[in-house]
Design an enzyme around this catalytic site. Sequence first.
Site, PDB file in Angstrom:
ATOM      1  N   GLU A 111      -7.240 -12.410   6.123  1.00 47.43           N
ATOM      2  CA  GLU A 111      -6.172 -11.845   6.961  1.00 47.43           C
ATOM      3  C   GLU A 111      -6.680 -11.932   8.400  1.00 47.43           C
ATOM      4  O   GLU A 111      -6.216 -12.767   9.179  1.00 47.43           O
ATOM      5  CB  GLU A 111      -5.882 -10.390   6.549  1.00 47.43           C
ATOM      6  CG  GLU A 111      -4.842  -9.676   7.415  1.00 47.43           C
ATOM      7  CD  GLU A 111      -4.729  -8.172   7.117  1.00 47.43           C
ATOM      8  OE1 GLU A 111      -5.658  -7.607   6.512  1.00 47.43           O
ATOM      9  OE2 GLU A 111      -3.699  -7.572   7.508  1.00 47.43           O
TER      10      GLU A 111
ATOM     11  N   HIS B  72       0.886  -1.174   0.000  1.00 49.94           N
ATOM     12  CA  HIS B  72       0.000   0.000   0.000  1.00 49.94           C
ATOM     13  C   HIS B  72       0.915   1.213   0.000  1.00 49.94           C
ATOM     14  O   HIS B  72       1.690   1.398   0.959  1.00 49.94           O
ATOM     15  CB  HIS B  72      -0.879   0.019   1.246  1.00 49.94           C
ATOM     16  CG  HIS B  72      -1.741  -1.208   1.371  1.00 49.94           C
ATOM     17  ND1 HIS B  72      -3.053  -1.237   0.969  1.00 49.94           N
ATOM     18  CD2 HIS B  72      -1.456  -2.455   1.826  1.00 49.94           C
ATOM     19  CE1 HIS B  72      -3.540  -2.445   1.185  1.00 49.94           C
ATOM     20  NE2 HIS B  72      -2.596  -3.201   1.706  1.00 49.94           N
TER      21      HIS B  72
END
Length: 337
Positions: free
Chosen positions: A201, A20
């Site tokens: 996740e 990211h």
Amino acid sequence: MDAGLRTTLQEMPKAELHIHIEGSLEPELIFALAARNGITLAYHSIDELRRAYAFTDLQSFLDIYYAGASVLLTEQDFFDMTWAYLQRAHGDHVCHTEIFFDPQTHTARGVAFSTVIDGVHRALREAQVQLGMSGALIMCFLRHLPEEDALATLEQALPHRAKLIGVGLDSSERGHPPENFARVFARCKALGLHLVAHAGEEGPPAYIETALDVLHVERIDHGVRCLEDAALTQRLARDKVPLTVCPLSNVKLRVFDRLSDHNLLRLLDAGLVATVNSDDPAYFGGYMNDNLVQTFEALPLQRKHAQQLAHNSFVASFLDNVTKEKYLAEVDAFFLR
Ligand code: HPA
Ligand code: ZN
């Protein structure tokens, strides 16, 4: 770990597929951009900010991550952030990178969509020219916001379609299942964009299934919880669905208590196309090679696994087949040395 394996990990050609760009913003740059833009931060020093990086779960990280991104205002800010990441990745022998960005984090603050994407994209072009690195952009939708916001963001992205290789889904996973974004992902698929989503996740294996079945994603970001479901694991292996695994992130966000508990080796042994990536390197304690070296130190991973991971990183990429084969040949040549 023996010095030879460490050097192999550091110098092998590799791709990064889960980064990211807002998570590459180092505290030093956060303070420099705040000063440049006349923004007062809630933290008084770089050290104080760094001390706040003690996360208990995904949400506790996201709160600080979104606060850090608030210093980004101009096209030059987005360029500088991206350029800093690309130089570090280049130093780690990353020769191809597929970068996530979160436009909604910025447009919600009044920053124009074009300011964000033009700054990030200019840095990618510069990296191609100056560093010989290839790169591509994946626009992520924030799953804690309504699908209508994602659809509006896609509208803003349409004039920039050529700058995007795909779309993803990130932010708070629990309580925000992939199927909430079925319509926007269907539109993106029709536009010929590649599709990925964070799943498994913190969220359950069922989210990996709906990311595949409802969103039709081609890769799963993280996905480490797939091993809780044997049938799902077999499906991911059979269909060669890549997982972009981020070991240091998983420890910092308490998905695993210690790196030695990480399931990367079990994922590889299950025949999955697992890759290693940094996620948010400025927040989680390291870039690509830090993730590789520390994970190999913590787990009984060997040279053959290093080669497998380098190979997987290009196989799992959205590169065209000719370029993919070129990089795979570079990996093979490197391991023949
Ligand atoms: N998970 C979800 N959203 C994110 C992450 C992550 O690891 N990093 C940045 N946004
Ligand atoms: Zn991520």
